[in-house]
Scaffold this motif. Structure first.
Motif, short mmCIF file in Angstrom:
data_model
loop_
_atom_site.label_atom_id
_atom_site.label_comp_id
_atom_site.label_asym_id
_atom_site.label_seq_id
_atom_site.Cartn_x
_atom_site.Cartn_y
_atom_site.Cartn_z
N TYR A 111 19.97 -8.13 -22.88
CA TYR A 111 18.60 -7.62 -22.84
C TYR A 111 18.39 -6.68 -21.66
O TYR A 111 17.48 -5.84 -21.66
CB TYR A 111 17.60 -8.78 -22.78
N GLN A 112 19.26 -6.80 -20.64
CA GLN A 112 19.13 -5.91 -19.47
C GLN A 112 19.36 -4.45 -19.83
O GLN A 112 18.95 -3.55 -19.09
CB GLN A 112 20.12 -6.33 -18.38
N TYR A 113 20.02 -4.22 -20.96
CA TYR A 113 20.24 -2.84 -21.40
C TYR A 113 18.90 -2.14 -21.59
O TYR A 113 18.68 -1.02 -21.09
CB TYR A 113 21.05 -2.84 -22.69
N ARG A 117 42.64 -0.51 -5.41
CA ARG A 117 42.71 0.94 -5.59
C ARG A 117 42.01 1.34 -6.90
O ARG A 117 42.58 1.98 -7.78
CB ARG A 117 44.15 1.45 -5.57
N VAL A 118 40.76 0.93 -6.99
CA VAL A 118 39.95 1.18 -8.18
C VAL A 118 38.67 1.91 -7.77
O VAL A 118 37.99 1.49 -6.83
CB VAL A 118 39.61 -0.15 -8.89
N ILE A 119 38.35 2.99 -8.47
CA ILE A 119 37.13 3.76 -8.24
C ILE A 119 36.22 3.57 -9.45
O ILE A 119 36.65 3.74 -10.59
CB ILE A 119 37.44 5.26 -8.05
N THR A 120 34.97 3.21 -9.20
CA THR A 120 34.05 2.91 -10.32
C THR A 120 32.74 3.68 -10.17
O THR A 120 31.77 3.19 -9.61
CB THR A 120 33.76 1.39 -10.39
N PRO A 121 32.69 4.90 -10.71
CA PRO A 121 31.44 5.69 -10.69
C PRO A 121 30.41 5.09 -11.65
O PRO A 121 30.75 4.68 -12.76
CB PRO A 121 31.88 7.07 -11.17
N ASN A 122 29.15 5.05 -11.23
CA ASN A 122 28.05 4.58 -12.08
C ASN A 122 26.79 5.37 -11.77
O ASN A 122 26.50 5.67 -10.61
CB ASN A 122 27.78 3.09 -11.84
N GLY A 123 26.03 5.70 -12.82
CA GLY A 123 24.78 6.42 -12.65
C GLY A 123 23.59 5.49 -12.69
O GLY A 123 23.58 4.50 -13.43
N SER A 124 22.56 5.81 -11.93
CA SER A 124 21.38 4.95 -11.89
C SER A 124 20.60 5.00 -13.20
O SER A 124 19.83 4.08 -13.51
CB SER A 124 20.47 5.36 -10.73
N TRP A 125 20.77 6.05 -14.00
CA TRP A 125 20.08 6.16 -15.28
C TRP A 125 20.88 5.52 -16.42
O TRP A 125 20.45 5.56 -17.56
CB TRP A 125 19.81 7.62 -15.62
N SER A 153 31.50 4.37 -15.45
CA SER A 153 30.50 3.61 -16.24
C SER A 153 31.14 2.45 -16.97
O SER A 153 30.88 2.19 -18.14
CB SER A 153 29.80 4.53 -17.25
N ALA A 154 32.02 1.73 -16.28
CA ALA A 154 32.84 0.68 -16.90
C ALA A 154 32.13 -0.67 -16.86
O ALA A 154 31.92 -1.23 -15.78
CB ALA A 154 34.18 0.59 -16.18
N PRO A 155 31.76 -1.24 -18.02
CA PRO A 155 31.15 -2.58 -18.03
C PRO A 155 32.24 -3.66 -17.99
O PRO A 155 32.89 -3.93 -19.00
CB PRO A 155 30.40 -2.60 -19.37
N VAL A 156 32.43 -4.27 -16.84
CA VAL A 156 33.49 -5.27 -16.70
C VAL A 156 32.98 -6.69 -16.90
O VAL A 156 33.77 -7.63 -16.97
CB VAL A 156 34.20 -5.15 -15.33
N ASN A 157 31.66 -6.87 -16.97
CA ASN A 157 31.08 -8.17 -17.31
C ASN A 157 30.78 -8.18 -18.81
O ASN A 157 30.10 -7.28 -19.31
CB ASN A 157 29.77 -8.41 -16.56
N ALA A 158 31.29 -9.17 -19.50
CA ALA A 158 30.92 -9.36 -20.90
C ALA A 158 29.71 -10.28 -20.96
O ALA A 158 29.60 -11.22 -20.18
CB ALA A 158 32.08 -9.94 -21.70
N VAL A 159 28.79 -10.01 -21.90
CA VAL A 159 27.58 -10.81 -22.01
C VAL A 159 27.11 -10.77 -23.46
O VAL A 159 27.20 -9.72 -24.11
CB VAL A 159 26.48 -10.29 -21.06
N TRP A 167 24.02 0.72 -18.79
CA TRP A 167 25.18 -0.17 -18.72
C TRP A 167 25.54 -0.55 -17.28
O TRP A 167 26.42 -1.40 -17.07
CB TRP A 167 26.40 0.50 -19.36
N ASN A 168 24.92 0.07 -16.30
CA ASN A 168 25.43 -0.08 -14.93
C ASN A 168 25.33 -1.49 -14.39
O ASN A 168 26.06 -1.87 -13.47
CB ASN A 168 24.78 0.93 -13.98
N THR A 169 24.44 -2.32 -14.96
CA THR A 169 24.31 -3.69 -14.45
C THR A 169 25.56 -4.53 -14.73
O THR A 169 25.72 -5.60 -14.13
CB THR A 169 23.09 -4.39 -15.07
N LEU A 170 26.42 -4.05 -15.63
CA LEU A 170 27.64 -4.81 -15.96
C LEU A 170 28.87 -4.27 -15.23
O LEU A 170 29.99 -4.73 -15.49
CB LEU A 170 27.89 -4.75 -17.48
#
Length: 699
Positions: A410-412, A631-639, A400-406, A642-645
């Motif tokens: 509002y997308q949250y 070599r990076v694994i990035t798990p994200n949940g649809s619920w 659940s890593a947000p790598v885009n800063a904004v 934060w996943n848009t970042l």
């Protein structure tokens, strides 16, 4: 309590004491307002009481000095009090003198600061001296020449009692000052040390349980999208065993980017080498924006612990600078926070890895493969470690890593709406209708009264400032943010209690209005947060003043530190701007959040600097579109709102592996597995394990 003083004073009169004949017993003595100014002849009426039942000629005079609370005839009328027994034994007359400015003994018509210039212990002692002189010649008492006066008191008035003997020895023969603090001190931290010592001496388990309870009942507001217990919360009921023995300290540099600054700070870390076998990798869990303990290294059912067991890995957990007890500076002033940044935190981890590689306790093999782990912000740190320090870090798992800063995130709230809608459209529409009802009702005075009652507001809506109103919306909407962000985590109450399902159960009631459903969800959530029965406080000024505190205090300090990082690096300010307005209403724009940066940290942080620093962050790390790590694994949940970042798109060479999981929330993959895990979570964890195994053990 004010200044350590309970509401009923330091030596309280029993609540059930009902004075008899109080009017007849109460006497008035005209004392001088200012004993130290001969030109001021003004006087005030000072109350006193006496009891001469025990007095015999030649006996002493006992004077109970009133302290910082109202007096009555309690001390002179109750025969079983200890000093009354002494009076009986010594054939003494008893007097009780009320302290100036307390009770009804008021030298001035009000308590303005200007009038309080006559309030001091020295004036009070002079009051007592004048009173003694007057009583010595009062014909009602027929006191003998050279009568021996003994002053009594407890707590502050105990100090007065002994100071009377010290400063007026010609009037006072002896003194008894019970629990008298005669040393003045500004920072009386020893007071709470004493409370702790008393509890511990009575029962150490009682003391430790209280400390654990206090750790759970802290600053509860969401700040910068961060719940009070952090983005990847440690369970509330987790009780660390052997924490003192497990906690290690690493001396890290305060400033990694200034060669002239050689100062260091103590950074906490924990490790577990039970699974380690020579040749195995090193797993490093990066601490994020909250206090750490040994939870991540001692609980074997956590997902990364299972991976460590499979890979024969040693596990480390490193607390983030400025969070918990890893403090580079003595306070959290804005000037000192200049050392707080993700870049400094990554350099901390790099220095830590280098030190552990040569630490003889661990006997790590040459070229040991380090894998960094983290969730949410610390998930970003994990993948950025692989990106910026590839010579040290072999692979990374950033959940659940947000790598885009904004700045305007509002997308949250779009994500919160999407989660509710995907669970049940009627639930989502009922919430939106309830919010709209509030917006309409507060337009009229009658409607405001209805909202006051519905939400149990501490202050009337009519007294709210514009910022108070927006803060109300932030707190109300924040209830749903916190529920949905963590709903489903197999961690304490999140999966089965504080869940989307239980929140929506209120909104799906057919016999209730959307407003009542919204009200009940808020109250239910507050009950889970320890204070459901109290009124709802939406004072924006107090909120700001809380976050302006610079002392090192876990709950506020962690929130202040995270907001500073939002203001200087990431933004992440949740708003109802753009298309979020349609569902939530136009109630919380981004400027409400950005203004807090200057209000809390000072005028050097401006709107322009916030946008500029966010741009710099994306340039430095590349955001999602220009991320350079492999070599990076990035798990994200649809619920997860934060996943848009996050890193959602696989790289062409399969070196960035997104792990999408339908119906899961923020950092859900990191915790213990359970029978109710959705299949997407089971499959996601399997993909993480398989991919990591392929990278660590290539054919």
């Amino acid at each position: 309590m004010v200044g350590g003083r309970p509401a009923n004073g330091f030596k309280p009169i029993p609540k059930d004491y009902k004075p008899l004949n109080l009017d007849e017993d109460t006497h008035v003595f005209d004392n001088r307002i200012d004993h130290f100014n001969d030109f001021n002849k003004n006087t005030f009426e000072q109350n006193y009481w006496f009891n001469s039942d025990n007095y015999k000629p030649g006996g002493p005079s006992f004077l109970m000095l009133g302290g910082e609370s109202r007096q009555n005839n309690f001390w002179t009328a109750v025969p079983d009090l200890e000093w009354a027994k002494l009076a009986s034994q010594q054939n003494a007359i008893m007097f009780n003198l009320e302290h100036r400015y307390y009770g009804e003994s008021n030298p001035t018509p009000d308590m303005s600061t200007a009038n309080l210039k006559y309030l001091s212990s020295r004036q009070a002692l002079a009051d007592a001296a004048a009173f003694i002189k007057a009583m010595n010649t009062d014909s009602r008492f027929n006191l003998t020449d050279n009568v021996k006066w003994v002053t009594f008191g407890g707590s502050y008035s105990g100090s007065l009692a002994v100071w009377m003997r010290e400063l007026y020895p010609e009037l006072v023969y002896a003194a008894v000052g019970s629990s008298a603090p005669v040393n003045a001190v500004v920072d009386f931290y020893q007071y709470l040390d004493g409370i702790q010592a008393t509890l511990t001496s009575y029962n150490p388990l009682c003391a430790s349980d209280l400390s654990a309870g206090l750790a759970q009942s802290k600053f509860t507001q969401m700040v910068g999208g961060r719940p009070a217990n952090g983005f990847k919360p440690i369970p509330k009921d987790y009780k660390p065993l052997n924490l003192d023995e497990d906690t290690q300290v690493f001396d890290n540099r305060i400033d990694h980017f200034n060669d002239f600054n050689k100062n260091t700070f103590e950074q906490n870390y924990w490790f577990n080498s039970d699974n380690y076998k020579p040749g195995g990798p090193s797993f490093l869990m990066l601490g994020g924006e909250s206090r750490q303990n040994n939870f991540w290294t001692v609980v074997p059912d956590l997902e990364w612990a299972k991976l460590a067991s499979q890979q024969n890995a040693i596990m480390f957990n490193l607390e983030h600078r400025y969070y918990g007890e890893s403090n580079p500076t003595p306070d959290m002033s804005t000037a000192n926070l200049r050392y707080l940044s993700s870049r400094q935190a990554l350099a901390d981890a790099a220095a830590f890895i280098k030190a552990m590689n040569t630490d003889s306790r661990f006997n790590l093999t040459d070229n040991v493969k380090w894998v960094t782990f983290g969730g949410s912000y610390s998930g970003s740190l994990a993948v950025w470690m692989r990106e910026l320090y590839p010579e040290l870090v072999y692979a990374a798992v950033g959940s659940s890593a947000p790598v885009n800063a904004v700045v305007d995130f509002y997308q949250y709230l779009d994500g919160i709406q999407a989660t509710l809608t995907s669970y049940n459209r009627l639930c989502a529409s009922d919430l939106s209708a309830g919010l709209a009802q509030v917006s309409e009702l507060v337009k009229t005075s009658d409607g405001q009264k209805q909202i006051n009652k519905a939400f149990n507001l501490c202050d009337d809506w009519s007294t709210y400032s514009p910022d108070d109103i927006t803060y109300f919306w932030q707190n109300t909407i924040g209830v749903y943010s916190q529920i949905i962000q963590t709903s489903g985590i197999n961690n304490g109450e999140f999966r089965n209690v504080q869940s989307v399902e239980n929140a929506c159960a209120f909104h799906l009631r057919k016999s209730s209005t959307p407003l009542k459903n919204l009200q009940d969800v808020v109250f239910w959530f507050r009950t889970l947060q320890f204070d459901g029965g109290s009124c709802v406080y939406n004072n924006y000024t107090d909120y700001i003043q809380n976050l302006q505190q610079t002392v090192l205090d876990e709950d506020v300090s962690d929130a202040r530190a995270w907001l500073y990082q939002c203001c200087t690096e990431f933004g992440f300010f949740q708003s109802t701007d753009a298309d979020a307005t349609k569902f939530w209403g136009n109630v919380m724009d981004v400027n409400f959040n950005t203004q807090q940066c200057a209000q809390i940290f000072g005028p050097t942080i401006t709107n322009a600097s916030i946008y500029n620093n966010v741009k710099k962050t994306n340039t430095h790390y590349g955001g999602a579109s220009k991320f350079r790590g492999t070599r990076v694994i990035t798990p994200n949940g649809s619920w997860d709102p934060w996943n848009t970042l996050g890193l959602l798109t696989p790289s062409k060479n399969n070196q960035v592996v997104p792990v999408p999981m339908t119906g899961t929330c923020h950092c859900e993959d990191m915790y213990m597995s359970g029978e109710s895990d959705p299949q997407s979570l089971v499959d996601g964890r399997n993909l993480i394990a398989t991919t990591l195994n392929e990278w660590l053990n290539p054919a």
